[in-house]
Design a protein around this motif. Structure first.
Motif, PDB file in Angstrom:
ATOM      1  N   ARG A   4      53.225  30.260  43.214  1.00 12.92           N
ATOM      2  CA  ARG A   4      52.034  31.105  43.318  1.00 12.92           C
ATOM      3  C   ARG A   4      52.412  32.556  43.589  1.00 12.92           C
ATOM      4  N   ASP A   5      53.383  32.767  44.505  1.00 12.87           N
ATOM      5  CA  ASP A   5      53.805  34.137  44.813  1.00 12.87           C
ATOM      6  C   ASP A   5      54.423  34.813  43.596  1.00 12.87           C
ATOM      7  N   SER A   6      55.169  34.061  42.785  1.00  8.64           N
ATOM      8  CA  SER A   6      55.763  34.651  41.579  1.00  8.64           C
ATOM      9  C   SER A   6      54.685  35.033  40.572  1.00  8.64           C
ATOM     10  N   LEU A   7      53.623  34.219  40.474  1.00 12.39           N
ATOM     11  CA  LEU A   7      52.516  34.560  39.572  1.00 12.39           C
ATOM     12  C   LEU A   7      51.789  35.815  40.049  1.00 12.39           C
ATOM     13  N   ARG A   8      51.588  35.925  41.346  1.00 12.71           N
ATOM     14  CA  ARG A   8      50.946  37.121  41.876  1.00 12.71           C
ATOM     15  C   ARG A   8      51.796  38.362  41.618  1.00 12.71           C
ATOM     16  N   ALA A  34      54.190  47.005  33.176  1.00  9.17           N
ATOM     17  CA  ALA A  34      54.227  45.900  32.206  1.00  9.17           C
ATOM     18  C   ALA A  34      53.015  45.994  31.305  1.00  9.17           C
ATOM     19  N   SER A  35      53.276  45.908  30.025  1.00 13.84           N
ATOM     20  CA  SER A  35      52.194  45.927  29.028  1.00 13.84           C
ATOM     21  C   SER A  35      52.011  44.505  28.517  1.00 13.84           C
ATOM     22  N   ARG A  36      50.820  43.967  28.733  1.00 15.17           N
ATOM     23  CA  ARG A  36      50.567  42.575  28.350  1.00 15.17           C
ATOM     24  C   ARG A  36      49.267  42.507  27.567  1.00 15.17           C
ATOM     25  N   LYS A  37      49.178  41.439  26.804  1.00 12.57           N
ATOM     26  CA  LYS A  37      47.934  41.167  26.105  1.00 12.57           C
ATOM     27  C   LYS A  37      46.924  40.580  27.089  1.00 12.57           C
ATOM     28  N   LEU A  38      45.667  40.719  26.732  1.00 12.19           N
ATOM     29  CA  LEU A  38      44.610  40.176  27.585  1.00 12.19           C
ATOM     30  C   LEU A  38      44.732  38.657  27.691  1.00 12.19           C
ATOM     31  N   SER A  39      45.129  38.014  26.609  1.00 11.97           N
ATOM     32  CA  SER A  39      45.283  36.557  26.635  1.00 11.97           C
ATOM     33  C   SER A  39      46.389  36.130  27.595  1.00 11.97           C
ATOM     34  N   VAL A  95      47.321  37.810  30.313  1.00 16.10           N
ATOM     35  CA  VAL A  95      46.812  38.004  31.675  1.00 16.10           C
ATOM     36  C   VAL A  95      45.887  36.863  32.078  1.00 16.10           C
ATOM     37  N   LEU A  96      45.008  36.458  31.167  1.00 11.36           N
ATOM     38  CA  LEU A  96      44.087  35.354  31.460  1.00 11.36           C
ATOM     39  C   LEU A  96      44.841  34.044  31.683  1.00 11.36           C
TER      40      LEU A  96
END
Length: 263
Positions: free
Chosen positions: A137-141, A149-154, A156-157
């Motif tokens: 969980r901490d790694s996901l946070r 970091a540039s990420r797609k919306l998908s 991030v969701l």
């Protein structure tokens, strides 16, 4: 014979330590903390008119100690069943002797059964699972708040969904660990209050008196069956009686009408 209050209380207080010591014998260098769930089932016998007061007194004593009443019930005496009461409690081992002393004062402890279950493996497994999922969980946070970091919306969701699922698992495991710790740090005490059974002048154990009572029941059953039979036959009797009377009158008249011709 029931043990004295001091002996029963001492046995309840020392049960977890004795079980843990027995399980730790022959172990390696590292001593693993044992988590033992101890349960006590007691039956207290006392006069029927004192059950409600004894049940309340024990419950009040539990409220004054490091003790919790999980469930309780009281049954009033009815013509077809005796009264009684039950108490289900969790008590700290250090307060167990005082609770047992109150039970001994309330009535006669007719039986006291003790059982235990080693829940060490379950506790260790749940703690390890909580540790692993907490790190995940901490790694996901950290991944969500990572700078630059540039990420797609998908993406991030997807991370947020994984984070939500992991947190739900952690909450469930934390609840399970809390229940396990309650079971192993407190002793479960289940008490049943039963009324005394008195023999009036020894008649209950007398075979002659038992035979007399049995004969009375047989006679009552026979009379009941006779009444039922009469209730079944009475309507038919009321219908067939007039028919039989008319048939007899017709037969007599017919016989009388034939007598002159026969002469």
């Amino acid at each position: 014979m029931p043990a004295p209050a001091e002996s029963l209380g001492k046995m309840m207080a020392e049960a977890p330590a004795a079980l843990s010591a027995a399980m730790d014998q022959g172990g390696g260098d590292a001593v693993l903390q044992r988590h033992i769930a101890v349960r006590h089932a007691l039956e207290v016998v006392l006069p029927a008119d004192q059950i409600a007061d004894a049940w309340k007194a024990v419950a009040d004593t539990c409220a004054q100690l490091d003790c919790e009443v999980v469930s309780s019930s009281v049954r009033k005496a009815l013509p077809d069943q005796p009264g009684g009461a039950e108490l289900d409690m969790r008590v700290n081992p250090k307060d167990a002797p005082q609770l047992l002393g109150k039970l001994e004062a309330a009535g006669r402890v007719a039986s006291h059964n003790t059982s235990s279950e080693d829940k060490t493996a379950q506790v260790v497994d749940v703690e390890a699972h909580i540790k692993n999922r907490t790190e995940f969980r901490d790694s996901l946070r950290a991944l969500l708040v990572q700078a630059g970091a540039s990420r797609k919306l998908s993406d991030v969701l997807e991370v947020q969904q994984a984070l939500s699922q992991t947190q739900a698992e952690l909450d469930s495991q934390a609840t399970q660990l809390k229940l396990l710790m309650q079971q192993t740090t407190q002793q479960n005490v289940q008490v049943s209050f039963r009324p005394e059974v008195s023999l009036v002048q020894g008649r209950a154990a007398n075979p002659i008196w038992s035979a007399v009572r049995g004969a009375g029941r047989v006679m009552s059953d026979s009379v009941a069956e006779l009444i039922t039979l009469l209730a079944i036959l009475l309507p038919w009797f009321l219908v067939l009686l007039p028919v039989a009377w008319i048939s007899r009158r017709l037969w007599v008249r017919r016989v009388r009408s034939r007598k002159p011709s026969a002469d």
